[in-house]
Design an enzyme around this catalytic site. Structure first.
Site, short mmCIF file in Angstrom:
data_model
loop_
_atom_site.label_atom_id
_atom_site.label_comp_id
_atom_site.label_asym_id
_atom_site.label_seq_id
_atom_site.Cartn_x
_atom_site.Cartn_y
_atom_site.Cartn_z
N SER A 127 0.79 -1.24 0.00
CA SER A 127 0.00 0.00 0.00
C SER A 127 0.82 1.29 0.00
CB SER A 127 -0.95 0.01 1.20
OG SER A 127 -2.03 -0.87 0.98
N LYS A 181 0.32 3.91 -2.71
CA LYS A 181 -0.66 4.99 -2.66
C LYS A 181 0.00 6.37 -2.52
CE LYS A 181 -4.37 2.08 -0.85
NZ LYS A 181 -3.75 0.77 -0.59
N SER A 217 -6.12 3.53 3.95
CA SER A 217 -5.58 2.69 2.88
C SER A 217 -6.68 2.07 2.03
CB SER A 217 -4.69 1.59 3.46
OG SER A 217 -3.78 1.12 2.49
N LYS A 254 3.09 6.38 5.41
CA LYS A 254 2.13 5.43 4.85
C LYS A 254 2.62 4.01 5.12
CE LYS A 254 -1.54 4.11 2.73
NZ LYS A 254 -1.52 2.89 3.60
#
Length: 531
Positions: free
Chosen positions: A97, A100, A155, A271
């Site tokens: 993820s 992103k 997420s 993140k």
């Protein structure tokens, strides 16, 4: 018949129960052994990753970095691009993820925050069941800003799809944009096929490339604001009457799953990511000691509480960077330029003596040095700019024992005093402290424009001519010395020959008669008497 059937069914159930009672201990034992073997294998792999060589520790006079559980990691200082820590940073991994971050970067570059994103059936139904989501449904309308909060805090995979379709028309077209942006940023081990990071063999990147992507994203205030938010409450939408409560999954930004010991107020954005193939991935940005530190760790095997090794590693790396390095401003410390390791052009010198120099080092540029090292330990190299359409004249590239530690731009100082006026009545000249726009309003008498590149080239030519002149003078002096020696030798030989002839003439005549002259006798005559 029915009675027989009942009896048969009861017997079958009894046998099944008996069999389960008999076989269950064996089955449980087998499962436990398999799980134990898998756990031992995972622990062995974790230790191998932990003991892996730290590349930056091989640099001469560089502070030794800590051992961490991530297989690949990097610490970069954002403003200078200096790599402070490197553990196989170019190893190719699945990003999960943290993909992103790139999705958010393209979104803030191409959209206004109040634009409305209408989610399609594909965007909301093409993601894996059970993967991260806020439950967005087909036809639901969210703003770009709300979508970004869901993307970076929760997420939400469907929000990645929705933003991709909103920007590029399709996920495939958006992936092309992601790859083009990665190439623009200098990524060399990256290829994206989706905006969320769900597993795909052709979806990969490296810690170094992710640091470059995060560095670019931090230039946008919307990204920093959203990615650094601990909690966000999203309003009711056209498809959902309830408020959606969001909490950042990054343990250093917000308490998550009851874990509070990693909270760090120096962390400004981050993140998380995890899949079974990618393992744990994490990107973090923190501001410490005037430095913006970017930490990326990839392929970290979890143990205990989810994500714990990720944040342990990141905390260690942030402490290592902030305790061992300092940021030094170039303009405040540089005293001379260097062209191919030769003294060239003093920064403090001005073409007009007491007037302000026409060029200057960008006051915002800095370098990173280990604590205890002085600015003089950094080696600069002057590289002229190729683009003549900008005010950038050259760049100073600094290294420390061969390792790049930052750059500084040399530009025209046209934003400050660049004007000289002459008053015919008073006969006095003065410099103006106005900018170019203000100077146009005051109608200056004279504006001096000098091509700095030409001056630098002429200075190099002058230095070469001076060197040739010195060599010529040296050769000429040697030639004159040789001529003098020859002339002296000739004069010596002449004197020797003259002395030799003089001695020869002296030997032919008696010494007492050398200058004696015998008088001539008169001839006899008849008048002479012989007495």
């Amino acid at each position: 018949m029915r009675k027989f059937s009942y009896r048969f069914l009861a017997a079958a159930l009894g046998l099944a129960v008996l069999g389960s009672l008999c076989l269950n201990p064996v089955t449980v034992h087998a499962v436990t052994a398999a799980e134990k073997a898998a756990a031992e294998q995972a622990e062995q792999e974790r230790q191998q990753a932990y003991n892996k060589l730290i590349d930056s520790n091989q640099v001469e006079n560089w502070p030794q970095g800590p051992q961490i559980y991530a297989e690949s990691a990097i610490v970069m200082e954002a403003s200078t691009g200096t790599i402070l820590y490197n553990k196989d940073m170019d190893q190719v991994n699945y990003p999960a993820s943290i993909t992103k971050v790139m999705t958010a970067l393209l979104t803030v570059e191409n959209c206004a925050m109040d634009e409305v994103v209408t989610y399609s059936y594909y965007a909301t139904h093409s993601i894996e069941a059970g993967s991260s989501s806020i439950g967005t449904t087909e036809g639901e309308e969210l703003t770009v800003e709300e979508s970004l909060y869901a993307l970076l805090l929760m997420s939400a995979n469907e929000c990645g799809n929705g933003l991709a379709e909103h920007i590029a028309g399709s996920v495939e077209a958006f992936a092309d944009m992601m790859n083009a942006k990665a190439a623009e940023l200098g990524c060399t081990n990256t290829h994206f096929v989706n905006p969320h990071g769900l597993p795909d063999d052709n979806h990969y990147t490296s810690a170094h490339d992710m640091a470059l992507i995060l560095r670019a994203a931090l230039q946008n205030e919307h990204f920093v604001r959203i990615a650094g938010t601990a909690k966000y409450n999203m309003r009711a939408t056209n498809k959902d009457d309830e408020i959606t409560y969001m909490t950042n999954h990054h343990y250093m930004i917000a308490p998550y799953r009851g874990v509070t010991r990693y909270l760090d107020d120096t962390v400004i954005a981050g993140k998380t990511g995890y899949t079974d193939l990618a393992m744990g991935t994490l990107v973090t940005a923190a501001e410490r000691n005037g430095m913006t530190l970017l930490v990326v760790t990839m392929h970290t095997r979890p143990t205990g509480v989810y994500g714990t090794p990720l944040f342990d590693d990141t905390a260690l790396l942030l402490d290592y960077a902030s305790e061992n390095f300092s940021k030094l401003n170039v303009a405040a410390n540089e005293t001379n330029f260097s062209l191919e390791n030769s003294g060239f052009f003093p920064t403090g010198s001005s073409i007009f003596g007491q007037y302000k120099p026409l060029i200057e080092i960008d006051r915002n540029d800095s370098i990173i040095l280990p604590n205890g090292a002085s600015f003089a330990d950094a080696s600069p190299e002057l590289v002229f700019a190729d683009n003549e359409d900008t005010e950038l004249l050259a760049t100073l590239n600094y290294t420390y024992y061969g390792k790049p530690i930052g750059t500084a731009s040399i530009r025209l100082a046209d934003s400050d005093v660049q004007e000289f006026t002459f008053d015919k009545e008073t006969g006095e000249g003065e410099t103006s402290g106005e900018t170019d726009s203000e100077a146009e309003n005051t109608e200056p008498k004279r504006f001096i424009k000098i091509n700095i590149r030409l001056i630098l080239i002429l200075a190099v030519i002058a230095a070469i001519l001076l060197l040739l002149l010195l060599i010529f003078r040296r050769l000429t002096k040697s030639f004159h010395i040789s001529l003098n020696l020859i002339s002296r030798e000739r004069r010596r030989r002449r004197r020797k020959r003259r002395s030799r002839r003089s001695r020869t003439y002296t030997r032919r005549q008696p010494p007492n008669e050398r200058y004696h002259r015998t008088p001539k006798r008169r001839p006899h005559s008849d008048n002479d008497l012989d007495l």
